[in-house]
Design an enzyme around this catalytic site. Structure first.
Site, short mmCIF file in Angstrom:
data_model
loop_
_atom_site.label_atom_id
_atom_site.label_comp_id
_atom_site.label_asym_id
_atom_site.label_seq_id
_atom_site.Cartn_x
_atom_site.Cartn_y
_atom_site.Cartn_z
N GLN A 78 11.40 -12.15 -10.56
CA GLN A 78 10.78 -10.84 -10.75
C GLN A 78 11.81 -9.84 -11.27
O GLN A 78 12.49 -9.18 -10.49
CB GLN A 78 10.15 -10.34 -9.45
CG GLN A 78 9.34 -9.09 -9.67
CD GLN A 78 8.50 -8.72 -8.49
OE1 GLN A 78 8.37 -9.44 -7.51
NE2 GLN A 78 7.90 -7.55 -8.56
N PHE A 79 11.90 -9.73 -12.59
CA PHE A 79 12.88 -8.83 -13.19
C PHE A 79 12.62 -7.37 -12.85
O PHE A 79 13.53 -6.54 -12.88
CB PHE A 79 12.94 -9.02 -14.72
CG PHE A 79 11.83 -8.37 -15.48
CD1 PHE A 79 12.00 -7.10 -16.02
CD2 PHE A 79 10.62 -9.01 -15.66
CE1 PHE A 79 10.98 -6.49 -16.73
CE2 PHE A 79 9.60 -8.42 -16.37
CZ PHE A 79 9.77 -7.16 -16.91
N THR A 80 11.39 -7.04 -12.47
CA THR A 80 11.07 -5.64 -12.17
C THR A 80 11.79 -5.12 -10.93
O THR A 80 11.78 -3.91 -10.68
CB THR A 80 9.55 -5.43 -12.02
OG1 THR A 80 9.07 -6.24 -10.96
CG2 THR A 80 8.82 -5.77 -13.32
#
Length: 144
Positions: A78-80
């Site tokens: 999850q890059f966010t």
């Protein structure tokens, strides 16, 4: 590197209406990789995560680890987690690792966890995923 660890009674990841990863009791772990992250940092977070004693013992104290309860892992990239919202209303993701590094470290984390925990499931890197969980507690820990 960031791990958002949620103690769950069950969790699953669905991509294109197909379940690609599913666990019962264990940890759902959202994994964010930053630009400067390394395998050595991943090793430290994996060790800490596996040793976390956040499951209840027979006396109701949070005293048991993932291994102690035969729990599973569901690992989701999850890059966010690296969203920067300091300026304006549209998040910037400049602190997140480029996809090549992020995927390499995500796959490394999966393989290292498989050496330690019998049940390791995962999402699909870069896919649009639907994550469902029953957070037990709720209990959420952030490791950085």
């Amino acid at each position: 590197m960031k791990f958002v660890i949620q103690r769950v009674t069950q969790a699953s990841v669905t991509v294109d209406d197909k379940i690609v990863g599913k666990i019962n009791k264990g940890f759902l772990v959202l994994i964010g990789v930053g630009q400067e992250d390394t395998k050595e940092e991943a090793d430290k977070l994996i060790k800490k995560m596996i040793q976390l004693r956040i499951f209840e013992d027979e006396k109701g104290k949070t005293n048991l680890s993932l291994k102690d309860v035969n729990g599973g892992l569901l690992l989701v990239s999850q890059f966010t987690l690296y969203a920067d919202c300091k300026k304006g209303n549209r998040p910037s993701f400049i602190n997140a690792a480029k996809p090549e590094l992020a995927e390499e470290l995500y796959e490394y984390i999966i393989e290292e966890c498989k050496k330690l925990i019998p049940v390791v499931e995962k999402g699909i890197f870069g896919a649009n995923m639907n994550v469902e969980l029953s957070n037990d507690g709720p209990f959420t820990i952030i490791l950085e």
